[in-house]
Design a protein around this motif. Structure first.
Motif, PDB file in Angstrom:
ATOM      1  N   LEU A  29       0.818  -1.290  -0.062  1.00  0.00           N
ATOM      2  CA  LEU A  29       0.028   0.086  -0.031  1.00  0.00           C
ATOM      3  C   LEU A  29       0.827   1.182  -0.124  1.00  0.00           C
ATOM      4  O   LEU A  29       1.569   1.461   0.890  1.00  0.00           O
ATOM      5  N   GLY A  30       0.782   1.973  -0.941  1.00  0.00           N
ATOM      6  CA  GLY A  30       1.491   3.357  -1.124  1.00  0.00           C
ATOM      7  C   GLY A  30       0.247   4.478  -0.798  1.00  0.00           C
ATOM      8  O   GLY A  30      -0.320   5.019  -1.988  1.00  0.00           O
ATOM      9  N   ASP A  31       0.046   5.029   0.488  1.00  0.00           N
ATOM     10  CA  ASP A  31      -0.982   5.744   0.670  1.00  0.00           C
ATOM     11  C   ASP A  31      -0.817   7.334   0.797  1.00  0.00           C
ATOM     12  O   ASP A  31      -1.252   8.009   1.305  1.00  0.00           O
ATOM     13  N   ASP A  32       0.378   7.650   0.443  1.00  0.00           N
ATOM     14  CA  ASP A  32       0.944   9.080   0.448  1.00  0.00           C
ATOM     15  C   ASP A  32       1.015   9.752  -0.724  1.00  0.00           C
ATOM     16  O   ASP A  32       1.868  10.766  -0.996  1.00  0.00           O
ATOM     17  N   SER A  72      19.202  -4.263  -8.762  1.00  0.00           N
ATOM     18  CA  SER A  72      20.086  -5.305  -8.079  1.00  0.00           C
ATOM     19  C   SER A  72      20.519  -4.837  -6.866  1.00  0.00           C
ATOM     20  O   SER A  72      21.135  -5.507  -6.195  1.00  0.00           O
ATOM     21  N   ASP A  73      20.501  -3.536  -6.393  1.00  0.00           N
ATOM     22  CA  ASP A  73      20.978  -2.862  -5.149  1.00  0.00           C
ATOM     23  C   ASP A  73      20.014  -2.834  -3.973  1.00  0.00           C
ATOM     24  O   ASP A  73      20.119  -2.720  -3.052  1.00  0.00           O
ATOM     25  N   TRP A  74      18.748  -3.430  -4.310  1.00  0.00           N
ATOM     26  CA  TRP A  74      17.675  -3.494  -3.333  1.00  0.00           C
ATOM     27  C   TRP A  74      17.951  -4.645  -2.369  1.00  0.00           C
ATOM     28  O   TRP A  74      18.343  -6.037  -2.810  1.00  0.00           O
ATOM     29  N   SER A  75      17.614  -4.734  -1.239  1.00  0.00           N
ATOM     30  CA  SER A  75      17.807  -5.715  -0.401  1.00  0.00           C
ATOM     31  C   SER A  75      16.422  -6.648  -0.360  1.00  0.00           C
ATOM     32  O   SER A  75      15.319  -5.939  -0.777  1.00  0.00           O
ATOM     33  N   ASP A  76      16.239  -7.892   0.011  1.00  0.00           N
ATOM     34  CA  ASP A  76      15.150  -8.591  -0.286  1.00  0.00           C
ATOM     35  C   ASP A  76      14.181  -8.204   0.751  1.00  0.00           C
ATOM     36  O   ASP A  76      12.953  -8.272   0.336  1.00  0.00           O
ATOM     37  N   SER A  77      14.355  -7.224   1.826  1.00  0.00           N
ATOM     38  CA  SER A  77      13.522  -7.114   2.654  1.00  0.00           C
ATOM     39  C   SER A  77      12.660  -5.737   2.315  1.00  0.00           C
ATOM     40  O   SER A  77      11.553  -5.598   2.735  1.00  0.00           O
ATOM     41  N   THR A  78      13.260  -5.186   1.462  1.00  0.00           N
ATOM     42  CA  THR A  78      12.778  -3.670   1.140  1.00  0.00           C
ATOM     43  C   THR A  78      12.332  -3.814  -0.528  1.00  0.00           C
ATOM     44  O   THR A  78      11.647  -2.725  -1.121  1.00  0.00           O
ATOM     45  N   ALA A  79      12.542  -5.008  -1.230  1.00  0.00           N
ATOM     46  CA  ALA A  79      12.407  -4.733  -2.750  1.00  0.00           C
ATOM     47  C   ALA A  79      11.114  -4.723  -3.271  1.00  0.00           C
ATOM     48  O   ALA A  79      10.812  -3.919  -4.018  1.00  0.00           O
ATOM     49  N   THR A  80       9.987  -5.303  -2.349  1.00  0.00           N
ATOM     50  CA  THR A  80       8.663  -5.128  -2.875  1.00  0.00           C
ATOM     51  C   THR A  80       8.388  -3.799  -2.757  1.00  0.00           C
ATOM     52  O   THR A  80       7.637  -3.394  -3.729  1.00  0.00           O
ATOM     53  N   GLN A 111       9.993  -0.644  -2.440  1.00  0.00           N
ATOM     54  CA  GLN A 111      10.873  -0.053  -3.534  1.00  0.00           C
ATOM     55  C   GLN A 111      10.412  -0.093  -4.879  1.00  0.00           C
ATOM     56  O   GLN A 111      10.190   0.938  -5.613  1.00  0.00           O
ATOM     57  N   ARG A 112      10.079  -1.486  -5.526  1.00  0.00           N
ATOM     58  CA  ARG A 112       9.686  -1.804  -6.702  1.00  0.00           C
ATOM     59  C   ARG A 112       8.504  -1.289  -6.995  1.00  0.00           C
ATOM     60  O   ARG A 112       8.139  -0.480  -8.052  1.00  0.00           O
ATOM     61  N   ALA A 113       7.595  -1.111  -6.131  1.00  0.00           N
ATOM     62  CA  ALA A 113       5.930  -0.599  -6.302  1.00  0.00           C
ATOM     63  C   ALA A 113       6.071   0.805  -6.526  1.00  0.00           C
ATOM     64  O   ALA A 113       5.463   1.380  -7.265  1.00  0.00           O
ATOM     65  N   GLU A 114       7.103   1.619  -5.331  1.00  0.00           N
ATOM     66  CA  GLU A 114       7.108   2.972  -5.458  1.00  0.00           C
ATOM     67  C   GLU A 114       7.827   3.430  -6.693  1.00  0.00           C
ATOM     68  O   GLU A 114       7.417   4.527  -7.466  1.00  0.00           O
ATOM     69  N   LEU A 115       8.847   2.566  -7.162  1.00  0.00           N
ATOM     70  CA  LEU A 115       9.483   2.997  -8.495  1.00  0.00           C
ATOM     71  C   LEU A 115       8.349   2.961  -9.620  1.00  0.00           C
ATOM     72  O   LEU A 115       8.536   3.965 -10.564  1.00  0.00           O
ATOM     73  N   ILE A 116       7.654   1.821  -9.777  1.00  0.00           N
ATOM     74  CA  ILE A 116       6.903   1.615 -10.944  1.00  0.00           C
ATOM     75  C   ILE A 116       5.770   2.521 -10.778  1.00  0.00           C
ATOM     76  O   ILE A 116       5.244   3.263 -11.827  1.00  0.00           O
ATOM     77  N   GLN A 117       5.182   2.964  -9.712  1.00  0.00           N
ATOM     78  CA  GLN A 117       4.360   4.045  -9.466  1.00  0.00           C
ATOM     79  C   GLN A 117       4.906   5.536 -10.126  1.00  0.00           C
ATOM     80  O   GLN A 117       3.908   6.188 -10.805  1.00  0.00           O
ATOM     81  N   GLY A 118       6.041   5.783  -9.849  1.00  0.00           N
ATOM     82  CA  GLY A 118       6.524   7.053 -10.139  1.00  0.00           C
ATOM     83  C   GLY A 118       6.898   6.832 -11.800  1.00  0.00           C
ATOM     84  O   GLY A 118       6.687   8.009 -12.145  1.00  0.00           O
TER      85      GLY A 118
END
Length: 278
Positions: free
Chosen positions: A59-62, A250-258, A260-267
């Motif tokens: 959820l990206g609610d901001d 490739s620089d994203w950690s497994d714990s934050t990838a989901t 970060q990927r969602a925010e990047l695609i949204q952008g």
């Protein structure tokens, strides 16, 4: 590692007060398969049950109007249904796999979905309606092509262009002018149904700035364009609707990838969604 994905855009056409919210979409995803449809198979003399589910919601609610829920849609298809076992567990297969599509649903009713050949476009709005208990008929959503304003704006804004496909506009007069260049563009439009320019595999080349290319983009309809800013990934647009984006995760950690990927695609997608609102 560079990842490339192609998205299409759609919109729920309900009144704002009737639209499901990204939070409702998020809450409706519980990673359990539900039945999408049942189909009798005469050859096997059995009813085949096709199922679907959502998983990995974020959820990206901001982001105001572009607050969103990002999730992965998973569906049975005729080729993949045989590898989901009786307990609805996904089994590994070298030949077949369940089909998946990344989906972003936005606060204003727009949605973006990863285009997959074996997944019907209408399954996306139908699934959103099902998991949010929103009653949707066939005219309660639409899929959106990209306007010539969007295609032209993209061409003008990107300093590096690697692909341009154009055709003569059907609802406008022929290209006119007395200059040699205008005559060349008019001749190009009159001789072929469409023309595609590409730099091919040559690195460092750029179609932008070549006068006949710029004039073609200005006077003809743009069917396809690929471009980028300096030191960024290439984006490809087709007037029929698909937008292909790329990124490096490739620089994203497994714990934050989901997230970060969602925010990047949204952008990457929200500017085109915003232009569809204009």
């Amino acid at each position: 590692m560079t990842t490339t994905e192609t998205y299409k855009f759609g919109r729920l056409t309900l009144d704002q007060s009737d639209l499901p919210t990204p939070t409702e979409v998020y809450d409706g995803i519980d990673s359990r398969f539900t039945i999408r449809e049942e189909e009798y198979d005469e050859a096997r003399d059995e009813t085949r049950v096709f199922k679907e589910k959502g998983r990995d919601p974020n959820l990206g609610d901001d982001h105001e109007d572009y607050a969103f829920c990002h999730f992965t849609y998973v569906a049975d298809t005729p080729d993949s249904i045989l590898i989901r076992n009786e307990d609805d567990e996904e089994e590994e297969s070298d030949r077949r796999k369940l089909e998946t599509s990344r989906i972003l649903y936005f606060e204003n009713g727009q949605f973006a979905f990863e285009s997959r050949q074996d997944l019907l476009d209408l399954w996306t709005p139908q699934f959103i309606g099902k998991i949010t208990d929103t009653e949707l008929d066939g005219d309660d959503w639409r899929f959106e092509p990209l306007s010539q304003e969007i295609m032209s704006s993209f061409y003008q804004d990107r300093p590096i262009i690697s692909i341009l496909k154009v055709e003569q506009p059907e609802d406008e007069n022929e290209v006119t002018g007395d200059s040699t260049l205008a005559n060349a563009v008019a001749d190009l439009a009159g001789r072929v149904a469409s023309q595609r320019f590409s730099v091919g595999n040559r690195s460092g080349n750029n179609l932008k700035g070549a006068t006949i290319i710029d004039q073609s983009a200005e006077n003809l309809d743009i069917l396809e364009v690929s471009g980028k800013y300096e030191n960024s990934h290439t984006t490809n647009l087709k007037a029929t609707g698909p937008v292909t984006i790329s990124w490096n995760e490739s620089d994203w950690s497994d714990s934050t990838a989901t997230e970060q990927r969602a925010e990047l695609i949204q952008g990457k997608l929200s500017p085109f969604l915003g232009q569809l609102n204009d």
